[in-house]
Scaffold this motif. Structure first.
Motif, PDB file in Angstrom:
ATOM      1  N   SER A 204       2.750   1.936  -3.277  1.00 21.65           N
ATOM      2  CA  SER A 204       1.948   2.052  -4.497  1.00 21.65           C
ATOM      3  C   SER A 204       1.851   3.500  -4.966  1.00 21.65           C
ATOM      4  O   SER A 204       2.182   4.434  -4.243  1.00 21.65           O
ATOM      5  CB  SER A 204       0.543   1.489  -4.263  1.00 21.65           C
ATOM      6  OG  SER A 204      -0.234   2.400  -3.504  1.00 21.65           O
TER       7      SER A 204
ATOM      8  N   ASP B 167      -5.990   9.242  -0.548  1.00 22.49           N
ATOM      9  CA  ASP B 167      -7.319   8.782  -0.126  1.00 22.49           C
ATOM     10  C   ASP B 167      -7.455   7.274  -0.299  1.00 22.49           C
ATOM     11  O   ASP B 167      -7.984   6.582   0.575  1.00 22.49           O
ATOM     12  CB  ASP B 167      -8.423   9.493  -0.914  1.00 22.49           C
ATOM     13  CG  ASP B 167      -8.607  10.943  -0.497  1.00 22.49           C
ATOM     14  OD1 ASP B 167      -8.135  11.325   0.601  1.00 22.49           O
ATOM     15  OD2 ASP B 167      -9.216  11.698  -1.277  1.00 22.49           O
ATOM     16  N   ARG B 168      -7.005   6.756  -1.422  1.00 25.82           N
ATOM     17  CA  ARG B 168      -7.090   5.319  -1.670  1.00 25.82           C
ATOM     18  C   ARG B 168      -6.198   4.547  -0.698  1.00 25.82           C
ATOM     19  O   ARG B 168      -6.592   3.486  -0.191  1.00 25.82           O
ATOM     20  CB  ARG B 168      -6.704   4.999  -3.124  1.00 25.82           C
ATOM     21  CG  ARG B 168      -6.815   3.547  -3.471  1.00 25.82           C
ATOM     22  CD  ARG B 168      -8.251   3.050  -3.383  1.00 25.82           C
ATOM     23  NE  ARG B 168      -8.307   1.642  -3.777  1.00 25.82           N
ATOM     24  CZ  ARG B 168      -9.073   0.757  -3.196  1.00 25.82           C
ATOM     25  NH1 ARG B 168      -9.897   1.103  -2.231  1.00 25.82           N
ATOM     26  NH2 ARG B 168      -9.050  -0.498  -3.598  1.00 25.82           N
ATOM     27  N   LYS B 169      -5.013   5.071  -0.418  1.00 28.61           N
ATOM     28  CA  LYS B 169      -4.126   4.413   0.547  1.00 28.61           C
ATOM     29  C   LYS B 169      -4.789   4.360   1.923  1.00 28.61           C
ATOM     30  O   LYS B 169      -4.698   3.339   2.618  1.00 28.61           O
ATOM     31  CB  LYS B 169      -2.778   5.135   0.628  1.00 28.61           C
ATOM     32  CG  LYS B 169      -1.895   4.890  -0.574  1.00 28.61           C
ATOM     33  CD  LYS B 169      -0.558   5.599  -0.416  1.00 28.61           C
ATOM     34  CE  LYS B 169       0.312   5.393  -1.637  1.00 28.61           C
ATOM     35  NZ  LYS B 169       1.651   5.971  -1.484  1.00 28.61           N
ATOM     36  N   THR B 170      -5.466   5.441   2.307  1.00 28.70           N
ATOM     37  CA  THR B 170      -6.173   5.459   3.586  1.00 28.70           C
ATOM     38  C   THR B 170      -7.240   4.371   3.614  1.00 28.70           C
ATOM     39  O   THR B 170      -7.384   3.655   4.615  1.00 28.70           O
ATOM     40  CB  THR B 170      -6.799   6.850   3.839  1.00 28.70           C
ATOM     41  OG1 THR B 170      -5.738   7.818   3.900  1.00 28.70           O
ATOM     42  CG2 THR B 170      -7.594   6.890   5.134  1.00 28.70           C
ATOM     43  N   GLN B 171      -7.993   4.223   2.536  1.00 34.96           N
ATOM     44  CA  GLN B 171      -9.013   3.178   2.447  1.00 34.96           C
ATOM     45  C   GLN B 171      -8.385   1.792   2.564  1.00 34.96           C
ATOM     46  O   GLN B 171      -8.898   0.918   3.285  1.00 34.96           O
ATOM     47  CB  GLN B 171      -9.765   3.270   1.120  1.00 34.96           C
ATOM     48  CG  GLN B 171     -10.642   4.487   0.970  1.00 34.96           C
ATOM     49  CD  GLN B 171     -11.170   4.614  -0.459  1.00 34.96           C
ATOM     50  OE1 GLN B 171     -10.674   3.969  -1.395  1.00 34.96           O
ATOM     51  NE2 GLN B 171     -12.172   5.464  -0.636  1.00 34.96           N
ATOM     52  N   LEU B 172      -7.301   1.581   1.860  1.00 34.46           N
ATOM     53  CA  LEU B 172      -6.643   0.278   1.880  1.00 34.46           C
ATOM     54  C   LEU B 172      -6.054  -0.037   3.254  1.00 34.46           C
ATOM     55  O   LEU B 172      -6.134  -1.176   3.727  1.00 34.46           O
ATOM     56  CB  LEU B 172      -5.567   0.207   0.795  1.00 34.46           C
ATOM     57  CG  LEU B 172      -6.106   0.230  -0.639  1.00 34.46           C
ATOM     58  CD1 LEU B 172      -4.959   0.428  -1.633  1.00 34.46           C
ATOM     59  CD2 LEU B 172      -6.880  -1.035  -0.952  1.00 34.46           C
TER      60      LEU B 172
ATOM     61  N   ILE C 165       0.844  -1.200   0.000  1.00 35.98           N
ATOM     62  CA  ILE C 165       0.000   0.000   0.000  1.00 35.98           C
ATOM     63  C   ILE C 165       0.877   1.247   0.000  1.00 35.98           C
ATOM     64  O   ILE C 165       0.696   2.158  -0.815  1.00 35.98           O
ATOM     65  CB  ILE C 165      -0.957   0.005   1.209  1.00 35.98           C
ATOM     66  CG1 ILE C 165      -1.945  -1.156   1.115  1.00 35.98           C
ATOM     67  CG2 ILE C 165      -1.688   1.353   1.312  1.00 35.98           C
ATOM     68  CD1 ILE C 165      -2.696  -1.435   2.408  1.00 35.98           C
TER      69      ILE C 165
ATOM     70  N   ALA D 188      -1.035   4.742  -5.614  1.00 38.68           N
ATOM     71  CA  ALA D 188      -2.408   5.105  -5.296  1.00 38.68           C
ATOM     72  C   ALA D 188      -2.448   6.488  -4.650  1.00 38.68           C
ATOM     73  O   ALA D 188      -1.472   6.937  -4.038  1.00 38.68           O
ATOM     74  CB  ALA D 188      -3.028   4.070  -4.357  1.00 38.68           C
ATOM     75  N   SER D 189      -3.595   7.123  -4.765  1.00 39.54           N
ATOM     76  CA  SER D 189      -3.779   8.434  -4.127  1.00 39.54           C
ATOM     77  C   SER D 189      -3.766   8.261  -2.608  1.00 39.54           C
ATOM     78  O   SER D 189      -3.966   7.153  -2.086  1.00 39.54           O
ATOM     79  CB  SER D 189      -5.115   9.050  -4.555  1.00 39.54           C
ATOM     80  OG  SER D 189      -6.195   8.308  -4.002  1.00 39.54           O
TER      81      SER D 189
END
Length: 114
Positions: free
Chosen positions: A91, A96-101, A88, A93-94
């Protein structure tokens, strides 16, 4: 191999350079002959940011999940969770997406008593 170069391994750990590890291709290409020989656990223990990835899944026989399943040999759930966290963080990823993951990983860790 990086595991044979102490100075380089220390620098990679110190600088947080993520290493992508692809167990299926490592076995197929005979980088290791048995997953119990793979340096992933050692890398994690020494502070190296390792990730589990797939390398040409059609040729090497599996996507990320199959590589995780193979890496599971001799690794603890905590080590597998560390690999997922590293993936994670490393990556593209944004935030926000990292926070979700990370939240999903935290749920998984709780479910598995970690």
């Amino acid at each position: 191999h990086i595991q044979d170069d102490r100075e380089l391994l220390e620098r990679v750990a110190r600088d947080g350079v993520p290493l992508t590890c692809c167990p299926l291709s490592n076995l197929r290409l005979q980088v290791v002959h048995d997953m119990r020989e793979h340096p992933i656990p050692r890398f994690l223990h020494e502070g190296v940011v390792c990730t589990i990835n797939s390398d040409d899944p059609a040729y090497f026989g599996g996507y990320a999940a199959a590589n995780y399943a193979l890496a599971d040999i001799g690794m603890s759930m905590e080590e597998l969770a560390s690999l997922a966290k590293n993936s994670i963080d490393a990556s593209f990823a944004s935030d926000d997406r990292k926070t979700q993951l990370h939240a999903q990983l935290a749920t998984w860790r709780t479910q598995h008593g970690l």
